[in-house]
Design an enzyme around this catalytic site. Structure first.
Site, PDB file in Angstrom:
ATOM      1  N   ARG A 128      -6.531   5.446   6.311  1.00  0.00           N
ATOM      2  CA  ARG A 128      -5.495   4.626   5.672  1.00  0.00           C
ATOM      3  C   ARG A 128      -5.118   5.190   4.302  1.00  0.00           C
ATOM      4  NH1 ARG A 128      -8.513  -0.816   5.806  1.00  0.00           N
ATOM      5  NH2 ARG A 128      -6.763  -1.655   4.614  1.00  0.00           N
ATOM      6  N   ARG A 179     -12.333  -7.461   8.607  1.00  0.00           N
ATOM      7  CA  ARG A 179     -11.239  -6.819   9.344  1.00  0.00           C
ATOM      8  C   ARG A 179     -11.726  -5.580  10.096  1.00  0.00           C
ATOM      9  NH1 ARG A 179      -6.116  -6.391   5.295  1.00  0.00           N
ATOM     10  NH2 ARG A 179      -5.990  -4.321   6.255  1.00  0.00           N
ATOM     11  N   ARG A 186       6.644   0.756   2.958  1.00  0.00           N
ATOM     12  CA  ARG A 186       5.559   1.737   2.917  1.00  0.00           C
ATOM     13  C   ARG A 186       6.040   3.140   3.228  1.00  0.00           C
ATOM     14  NH1 ARG A 186       1.104  -2.126   4.295  1.00  0.00           N
ATOM     15  NH2 ARG A 186      -0.790  -0.896   4.368  1.00  0.00           N
TER      16      ARG A 186
HETATM   17  P1  AP5 Z   1      -2.228  -4.338   5.168  1.00  0.00           P
HETATM   18  O1  AP5 Z   1      -2.819  -5.600   5.632  1.00  0.00           O
HETATM   19  O2  AP5 Z   1      -0.975  -4.367   4.367  1.00  0.00           O
HETATM   20  O3  AP5 Z   1      -3.370  -3.545   4.424  1.00  0.00           O
HETATM   21  P2  AP5 Z   1      -3.339  -2.540   3.180  1.00  0.00           P
HETATM   22  O4  AP5 Z   1      -2.048  -2.204   2.554  1.00  0.00           O
HETATM   23  O5  AP5 Z   1      -4.150  -1.416   3.668  1.00  0.00           O
HETATM   24  O6  AP5 Z   1      -3.914  -3.365   2.054  1.00  0.00           O
HETATM   25  P3  AP5 Z   1      -5.161  -4.217   2.089  1.00  0.00           P
HETATM   26  O7  AP5 Z   1      -4.878  -5.569   2.653  1.00  0.00           O
HETATM   27  O8  AP5 Z   1      -6.290  -3.453   2.716  1.00  0.00           O
HETATM   28  O9  AP5 Z   1      -5.510  -4.275   0.532  1.00  0.00           O
HETATM   29  P4  AP5 Z   1      -4.966  -5.155  -0.674  1.00  0.00           P
HETATM   30  O10 AP5 Z   1      -4.342  -4.239  -1.689  1.00  0.00           O
HETATM   31  O11 AP5 Z   1      -4.167  -6.335  -0.235  1.00  0.00           O
HETATM   32  O12 AP5 Z   1      -6.373  -5.610  -1.277  1.00  0.00           O
HETATM   33  P5  AP5 Z   1      -7.036  -7.063  -1.376  1.00  0.00           P
HETATM   34  O13 AP5 Z   1      -6.271  -7.900  -2.344  1.00  0.00           O
HETATM   35  O14 AP5 Z   1      -7.328  -7.629  -0.027  1.00  0.00           O
HETATM   36  O15 AP5 Z   1      -1.944  -3.375   6.408  1.00  0.00           O
HETATM   37  C1  AP5 Z   1      -2.842  -3.241   7.482  1.00  0.00           C
HETATM   38  C2  AP5 Z   1      -2.226  -2.370   8.573  1.00  0.00           C
HETATM   39  O16 AP5 Z   1      -1.025  -3.008   9.079  1.00  0.00           O
HETATM   40  C3  AP5 Z   1      -1.752  -0.976   8.123  1.00  0.00           C
HETATM   41  O17 AP5 Z   1      -2.793  -0.029   8.161  1.00  0.00           O
HETATM   42  C4  AP5 Z   1      -0.651  -0.680   9.151  1.00  0.00           C
HETATM   43  O18 AP5 Z   1      -1.189  -0.278  10.387  1.00  0.00           O
HETATM   44  C5  AP5 Z   1       0.002  -2.043   9.349  1.00  0.00           C
HETATM   45  N1  AP5 Z   1       1.114  -2.274   8.418  1.00  0.00           N
HETATM   46  C6  AP5 Z   1       1.193  -3.243   7.458  1.00  0.00           C
HETATM   47  N2  AP5 Z   1       2.343  -3.152   6.781  1.00  0.00           N
HETATM   48  C7  AP5 Z   1       3.022  -2.099   7.318  1.00  0.00           C
HETATM   49  C8  AP5 Z   1       4.267  -1.472   7.005  1.00  0.00           C
HETATM   50  N3  AP5 Z   1       5.055  -1.919   6.007  1.00  0.00           N
HETATM   51  N4  AP5 Z   1       4.641  -0.397   7.755  1.00  0.00           N
HETATM   52  C9  AP5 Z   1       3.872   0.056   8.772  1.00  0.00           C
HETATM   53  N5  AP5 Z   1       2.667  -0.478   9.099  1.00  0.00           N
HETATM   54  C10 AP5 Z   1       2.242  -1.543   8.372  1.00  0.00           C
HETATM   55  O19 AP5 Z   1      -8.417  -6.646  -2.086  1.00  0.00           O
HETATM   56  C11 AP5 Z   1      -9.408  -5.899  -1.384  1.00  0.00           C
HETATM   57  C12 AP5 Z   1     -10.797  -6.441  -1.714  1.00  0.00           C
HETATM   58  O20 AP5 Z   1     -11.083  -6.192  -3.100  1.00  0.00           O
HETATM   59  C13 AP5 Z   1     -10.946  -7.947  -1.514  1.00  0.00           C
HETATM   60  O21 AP5 Z   1     -12.236  -8.205  -1.006  1.00  0.00           O
HETATM   61  C14 AP5 Z   1     -10.791  -8.534  -2.934  1.00  0.00           C
HETATM   62  O22 AP5 Z   1     -11.554  -9.718  -3.095  1.00  0.00           O
HETATM   63  C15 AP5 Z   1     -11.328  -7.414  -3.801  1.00  0.00           C
HETATM   64  N6  AP5 Z   1     -10.612  -7.290  -5.081  1.00  0.00           N
HETATM   65  C16 AP5 Z   1      -9.262  -7.409  -5.287  1.00  0.00           C
HETATM   66  N7  AP5 Z   1      -8.962  -7.207  -6.588  1.00  0.00           N
HETATM   67  C17 AP5 Z   1     -10.154  -6.927  -7.209  1.00  0.00           C
HETATM   68  C18 AP5 Z   1     -10.499  -6.624  -8.566  1.00  0.00           C
HETATM   69  N8  AP5 Z   1      -9.570  -6.556  -9.524  1.00  0.00           N
HETATM   70  N9  AP5 Z   1     -11.799  -6.381  -8.839  1.00  0.00           N
HETATM   71  C19 AP5 Z   1     -12.750  -6.446  -7.862  1.00  0.00           C
HETATM   72  N10 AP5 Z   1     -12.484  -6.736  -6.564  1.00  0.00           N
HETATM   73  C20 AP5 Z   1     -11.190  -6.983  -6.241  1.00  0.00           C
END
Ligand code: AP5
Ligand code: ZN
Length: 215
Positions: free
Chosen positions: A171, A160, A88
Site C-alpha cells: 500500500r 482490517r 488517489r
Molecule cells: P483506505 O481505507 O482509504 O485506507 P488508507 O488510505 O490506506 O488509509 P488508512 O485507513 O489505512 O489510514 P488513515 O490515514 O485513515 O489512518 P487512521 O486514522 O486509521 O483504503 C483501503 C483500500 O481501499 C485501498 O488500499 C484501496 O484498495 C481501496 N481504496 C480506497 N480509496 C480508494 C481510491 N480513492 N481509489 C482506489 N482505491 C481506493 O490511523 C491509523 C492508526 O493510527 C489508527 O489505529 C489510529 O488510532 C492511529 N493514529 C492516528 N493518528 C495518530 C497519531 N497522531 N498518533 C498516534 N497514533 C495515531
C-alpha cells in the site's frame, strides 16, 4: 467547507476526519469505508473491489469516481464534506475537479498529512476498527474505553485484513507511485496545506483546525 485529506495509509486521515465531523458537522466521505462496507455486504461493488483491496492495490478509477459522484449529490453534503482517501490518482483528481465545477463548488483546502513512514507500520498493525461505524482505534495510542468495543456506537472492534505487514508495504509503494503526484497537482492549484502528522492525535487536530479557521 469542502476538504480533501491526503496522506499515506496510517497517517491519521480517518482519525482526524472523525474528529472534524464532530466539530464542523460536515460528513466524512471515506472511499475505503464505503468499499469495506460493500465487501462485507457482498454487493457486486464489493465483489469487484475485494481482490484489489486484499492485494493493497487501488480499485479502478471509474469505480471509485462513480461512488464519489453519487455520494457528493446527497443532501448532507450541501454544506460541505471531508474527502478521506479520495482522490488517489491524477485521473481521480481530474474527475473530481469536473464534478465540482459542474456543480459550482470548489475545494477549500487539501490537507497533506506529512509523516515519517517508519511510524506507519506500528500505527497500522495496532489499529482496530469498528465493524458497525468504521471508527478507528489503536491498541496503544487511542484505546477504547471498553476493551474490544467502539466508544461511538458500542460496535465490535476488528483488525482490517489489509493491515498485515506485507500488504502495508504494498500500500505504501502504491501510495508513492500513484498518489504522491497529487501533492504537486494541488500545490500548483495553491490548495495544498502541509500538516505535521507525527504529533499526538490532539496536536494534529489542532493544526488542522488552525488551517480551517485561518483562511
Ligand atoms: P483506505 O481505507 O482509504 O485506507 P488508507 O488510505 O490506506 O488509509 P488508512 O485507513 O489505512 O489510514 P488513515 O490515514 O485513515 O489512518 P487512521 O486514522 O486509521 O483504503 C483501503 C483500500 O481501499 C485501498 O488500499 C484501496 O484498495 C481501496 N481504496 C480506497 N480509496 C480508494 C481510491 N480513492 N481509489 C482506489 N482505491 C481506493 O490511523 C491509523 C492508526 O493510527 C489508527 O489505529 C489510529 O488510532 C492511529 N493514529 C492516528 N493518528 C495518530 C497519531 N497522531 N498518533 C498516534 N497514533 C495515531
Ligand atoms: Zn462504532
Amino acid at each position: 467547507m469542502n476538504l480533501i485529506f491526503l496522506g499515506p495509509p496510517g497517517a491519521g486521515k480517518g482519525t482526524q476526519a472523525n474528529l472534524l465531523v464532530g466539530t464542523y458537522g460536515i460528513p466524512q466521505i471515506s472511499t475505503g469505508d464505503i468499499l469495506r462496507s460493500a465487501v462485507a455486504n457482498q454487493t457486486s461493488l464489493g465483489i469487484t473491489a475485494k481482490s484489489y483491496m486484499d492485494a493493497g492495490s487501488l480499485v479502478p478509477d471509474e469505480v471509485v469516481v462513480g461512488i464519489v459522484n453519487e455520494r457528493l449529490a446527497a443532501d448532507d453534503c450541501a454544506a460541505g464534506f471531508i474527502l478521506d482517501g479520495f482522490p488517489r490518482t491524477v485521473a481521480q483528481a481530474d474527475a473530481l475537479g469536473g464534478m465540482l465545477q459542474g456543480a459550482g463548488r470548489s475545494i477549500a483546502h487539501v490537507i497533506s498529512f506529512e509523516v515519517d513512514y517508519a511510524v506507519l507500520v506500528d500505527r497500522l498493525t495496532g489499529r482496530r476498527m469498528c465493524r458497525a461505524c468504521g471508527r478507528g482505534f489503536h491498541v496503544l495510542y487511542d484505546r477504547p474505553s471498553v476493551e474490544g468495543r467502539c466508544d461511538s456506537c458500542g460496535g465490535e472492534l476488528y483488525q482490517r485484513d489489509d493491515d498485515k505487514v506485507e500488504t502495508i508495504r504494498r500500500r505504501l509503494d502504491v501510495y508513492d507511485e500513484q498518489t504522491v503526484p497529487l501533492k504537486l497537482y494541488y500545490e500548483r492549484a495553491s490548495l495544498l496545506r502541509k500538516v505535521d502528522a507525527l504529533g499526538s492525535i490532539e496536536s494534529v487536530s489542532q493544526s488542522i483546525q488552525n488551517i480551517v479557521a485561518s483562511r
